[in-house]
Write a protein that holds these residues in place. Sequence first.
Motif, mmCIF file in Angstrom:
data_model
loop_
_atom_site.group_PDB
_atom_site.id
_atom_site.type_symbol
_atom_site.label_atom_id
_atom_site.label_comp_id
_atom_site.label_asym_id
_atom_site.label_seq_id
_atom_site.Cartn_x
_atom_site.Cartn_y
_atom_site.Cartn_z
ATOM 1 N N TYR A 40 0.575 -12.101 -2.074
ATOM 2 C CA TYR A 40 -0.433 -12.590 -3.016
ATOM 3 C C TYR A 40 0.161 -13.342 -4.207
ATOM 4 C CZ TYR A 40 -3.223 -9.179 -0.464
ATOM 5 O OH TYR A 40 -3.857 -8.481 0.534
ATOM 6 N N ARG A 57 -2.312 -6.058 -8.341
ATOM 7 C CA ARG A 57 -1.829 -5.653 -7.014
ATOM 8 C C ARG A 57 -1.107 -4.319 -7.075
ATOM 9 N NH1 ARG A 57 -5.101 -8.419 -3.917
ATOM 10 N NH2 ARG A 57 -5.372 -10.495 -4.806
ATOM 11 N N PRO A 62 -0.368 -17.685 -0.159
ATOM 12 C CA PRO A 62 -0.982 -16.355 -0.294
ATOM 13 C C PRO A 62 -2.201 -16.173 0.601
ATOM 14 C CG PRO A 62 -0.533 -17.339 -2.446
ATOM 15 C CD PRO A 62 -0.339 -18.411 -1.429
#
Length: 465
Positions: free
Chosen positions: A19, A72, A369
């Motif tokens: 990500y 995250r 990502p």
Amino acid sequence: MASPQVMTPREIVSELDRYIVGQHDAKRAVAIALRNRWRRQNVAPELRDEIAPKNILMIGPTGVGKTEIARRLARLAQAPFVKVEASRYTEVGYVGRDVESMIRDLAEVAVKMVRDEERDRVAVKARETAEERLLDILYPPSPGKVRRPATVTAEGAIEVIPDHSHDDLHDSAHDETREKLRKLLRNGHLNSREVDIEVSAQVSPMIEVFTPQGMEEMGVNMKELFSQIMPKKTRHRKVKVPEALEMLAQEEAARLVDMENVAREAVNRAEQSGIVFIDEIDKIAGREAHGPDVSREGVQRDMLPIVEGSTVNTKYGAVKTDHILFVASGAFHTSKPSDLIPEFQGRFPIRVELGPLGKDDFVRILTEPENALTRQYVALLETERVKIGFTDDAVGALADIASQVNARSENIGARRLHTVLERLVEDLSFSAPELSGQEITIDSAYVHQRLDPILKNEDLSRYIL
């Protein structure tokens, strides 16, 4: 209620790579800190309390991934995690939130985490009990008199059959009918039927507790206290069978969970593996401040004992902060880490610098990502049955324009891509309902046609891009 094993540092970095583009040093530091939480739990007890967490300070311009790492991290931590903004807090004596509220928020997160785990653990038993309660509603026993035998038709209707048997057969007939109903219920044949169920009603006292700003928790606690004193009430609701089963299962699960054990485990988990991410730490940096910034250094002084190790009282019990990991981040545009008071600096021994992003990074952000911006816009317009695609030269042109605007005006990092892309697909988004069924390819020519007029006008680009 042992917490699950944490991922290895390499696995954590690999997960963050899905990500977040670049910033390898920051990912490594965070991954090592997360793994160290698990390592400490496996150290001999006599040494465990002596191992203090190595708090991290992430330094880097805006839009390079500091906050995204925190988002995250919350999913990977498998531990109580709370993200707060340092700019929300004020020094004791000023209007605003006190710094201890971050630990109270952490305790709330820990309680929710443990409570959800306990509910999952008792979910099967709760659903079985809920099923029995629902069957009692669908085919209730009649106390004090003998029930006549009945049968269930293929449509789920209950029909009484003539009684030519002895009393000892009544119970078996009732059980047989109940089992037929259970089978129909599990196969979904009763989903369209409505039932009248009795559920616990949440009693909220009709009082308003006025508290000073920053002490809202006191008002919430007072309301909870009064709601516990007031008698429990129930209310009847007419709902479909699947919704009734879900409501009854939730009620049974709440009864099976011991909240005292949950609170005790939650406090322990917050103390031993809790993580607090303090964003915008640079907003409280600076000395000899005057006027509206007078409480900056005061906030640092108030945070110091929390980061250093102290005890904070919460409604679930006292939480010690000695082993809570603190990760702070800031852009430090108008200040520098040395503007923090020395004692506060010393509590963040690990410093990681995140570098600014350039054109090549923007190309990777737009394509690599799993949640890449180009993929998001493709998915959004697919809901209108409009299929769009971005060519490689279009992605390169977008990255080039974003880096030019960042160099020309304020550098806001990857956030510039949101502005540029939104401007690019504005007409498509507006006309999408009329373009249903079409396929549109966005290439470099399309990008320059839409954005060059704005880019060439420097004054206009400052406001629009």
